[in-house]
Design a protein around this motif. Structure first.
Motif, short mmCIF file in Angstrom:
data_model
loop_
_atom_site.label_atom_id
_atom_site.label_comp_id
_atom_site.label_asym_id
_atom_site.label_seq_id
_atom_site.Cartn_x
_atom_site.Cartn_y
_atom_site.Cartn_z
N ASP A 39 0.93 -0.89 0.30
CA ASP A 39 -0.14 -0.10 -0.13
C ASP A 39 0.48 1.45 0.13
N CYS A 40 1.69 1.18 1.15
CA CYS A 40 2.60 2.31 0.41
C CYS A 40 3.72 2.63 -0.18
N ARG A 41 4.10 1.57 -1.33
CA ARG A 41 4.60 1.81 -2.33
C ARG A 41 3.78 1.77 -3.39
N GLU A 42 2.47 1.65 -3.48
CA GLU A 42 1.62 2.16 -4.84
C GLU A 42 1.44 3.92 -4.48
N ARG A 43 0.95 3.90 -3.11
CA ARG A 43 0.58 5.69 -2.39
C ARG A 43 1.56 6.61 -3.12
N LEU A 44 2.94 5.77 -3.13
CA LEU A 44 4.05 6.37 -2.99
C LEU A 44 4.24 7.00 -4.55
N LEU A 45 4.36 5.71 -5.81
CA LEU A 45 4.77 6.01 -7.36
C LEU A 45 3.20 6.56 -7.62
N GLN A 46 2.00 6.36 -7.03
CA GLN A 46 0.91 7.43 -7.61
C GLN A 46 0.97 8.58 -7.53
N GLU A 47 1.54 9.30 -6.37
CA GLU A 47 1.70 10.24 -5.83
C GLU A 47 3.13 11.00 -7.11
N LEU A 48 3.58 9.78 -7.07
CA LEU A 48 5.02 10.82 -8.03
C LEU A 48 4.26 11.21 -9.33
#
Length: 439
Positions: free
Chosen positions: A194-203
């Protein structure tokens, strides 16, 4: 009467065939799940047998051909994990996930017979006259799922999960080299999906992500800044220890006693506060002597307690001190009895709080097992120890973002009080991601 048998993957698949071959007056007599050959072992062994019939005595109703829509139908795409630049997953994956979502909702909302009637009625072609395929019935009340329905629902959920994983893998394969390297680094650091997806989506939300993702140094810098933005609200201020009494709890071997000694030295030597120590760690050999030695060096009084009554006496003895630090025994926090033993020694009320001590060498799941009982009781501060004994730092990020724990200090080494620093999001993000060239 003309009766025909259809073998399909789902009831909606049979509807066009029934209308084409038997006409709009056809009715479904029965549906039954049967076993057939599988496809690669993935949910392909179950088929639906549909028996349909039409009365042949009267004039057959004309079969109307479907009217082609004037414009293509646009369906909303399911969200894709790791979709580069907002790209959607392949059309086949979208269709499968949309169908799975519809089947899940139908299985929960309607029993089998009304579902079939509603599906047939909803599939009428544009411009064709309305036909009643089954006798009208009042809306059914909610009923518990049968064993078969529950089994089908589980399979649909499994299919949805599998399709999302396949979509994520395809989307991740389309990422640039530096972006893949970033995700691999986060996975190595045991950061949750979840944290990895959130970071990539925000980038990816950055309009310049295409150019950014090709420059490893720039992408690393942007990722560190994003993580800092997440963690800065949790950074401690100068008054992190405003309460008069602080209880330190945690499992065995995380370094509570050494951490308390470091804090006592920091408050005494740097902040010029008068500190008192209390220890209830009478289970571990030499634990009392260890804390007493630190107290003698710092000129800090120590009280030893064995019961809740003695805890009250100890706090009264140290009532004139600016700050009281209480050490508790490391216990097994999966045991309710041992948790109650520790809780009975803690002083409740205003002017006191509890601080959790966790080791960064533990896995996130183990930390959660220890932290959750305290989180449910309002504990939201934590000190992470043994920073020097691990190269995996993702568990801190997981606990902060998922459970709202506030990290006060990071402890490392045995030197008192130097090996203790207030938590800083800039230093932590640098530890978590490292340098692009060195990863």
């Amino acid at each position: 009467m003309k009766v025909k048998r259809y073998l399909v993957g789902s009831v909606p698949e049979a509807l066009p065939m029934i209308r084409s071959e038997l006409g709009s007056d056809a009715v479904i007599l029965s549906t039954k799940e049967i076993k057939t050959g599988g496809f690669l072992g993935l949910f392909g062994k179950r088929r639906i047998e549909v028996i349909a019939a039409v009365e042949t005595g009267g004039a057959a109703a004309p079969v109307r051909k479907p009217v082609a829509p004037s414009a293509p139908i646009v369906r909303p795409a399911a969200p894709a994990a790791f979709a580069p630049n907002g790209a959607t997953p392949p059309l086949a994956a979208q269709a499968a996930m949309s169908a799975a979502d519809a089947m899940s909702a139908a299985a929960l909302e309607q029993p089998p017979a009304p579902r079939i009637a509603a599906s047939l009625a909803a599939s009428s072609y544009a411009g064709s006259p309305a036909h009643v395929l089954t006798s009208p019935a009042p809306a059914p009340t909610a009923q518990p799922l049968t064993g078969l329905q529950e089994e089908l629902l589980q399979e649909v959920r499994g299919l949805k999960t599998w399709m999302r994983q396949m979509s994520a893998q395809q989307a991740q394969a389309a990422l640039s080299g530096p972006a893949k390297k970033l995700l691999e680094r986060l996975e190595q650091q045991e950061v949750t999906v979840d944290c990895r997806e959130r970071l990539l989506q925000e980038l990816q939300a950055d309009p310049g992500f295409d150019a950014l993702s090709e420059d490893g140094e720039a992408l690393w810098k942007a990722a560190k800044e994003r993580i800092m933005d997440w963690l800065q609200p949790y950074e401690p201020n100068e008054d992190a220890f405003t309460p008069k009494a602080i209880h330190f709890v945690g499992p065995t071997g995380v370094g509570k006693t050494t951490t308390i000694a470091k804090l006592a030295a920091l408050e005494t030597l740097k902040n010029k506060r008068s500190v008192g120590l209390i220890t209830a760690d009478t289970y571990r050999i030499a634990a009392v002597d260890q804390l007493r030695t630190y107290g003698d060096i710092l000129g800090v009084p120590l009280e030893v307690v064995f019961s809740p009554a003695e805890t009250v006496r100890a706090f009264q003895q140290l009532a004139g001190r600016d700050l009281i630090l209480m050490d508790t025994a490391g216990r097994n926090y999966r045991s309710e009895l041992q948790i109650s033993e520790v809780s009975s020694l803690l002083r409740a009320g205003e002017g006191s709080e509890t601080c959790l001590v966790l080791s960064l060498t533990a896995r996130t799941s183990d930390m959660e097992a220890v932290a959750l009982p305290f989180i449910r009781n309002g504990v939201n501060k934590v000190i992470f120890t043994k920073l020097d004994e691990t190269r995996i730092y993702g568990s801190l990020l997981n606990l902060v973002l998922e459970h709202g724990l506030q990290p006060l200090y990071l402890a490392f080494g045995q030197t008192v009080p130097d090996d203790l620093e207030p938590f800083n999001s800039l230093k932590y993000s640098s530890l978590l991601l490292g340098d692009y060239e060195d990863v």
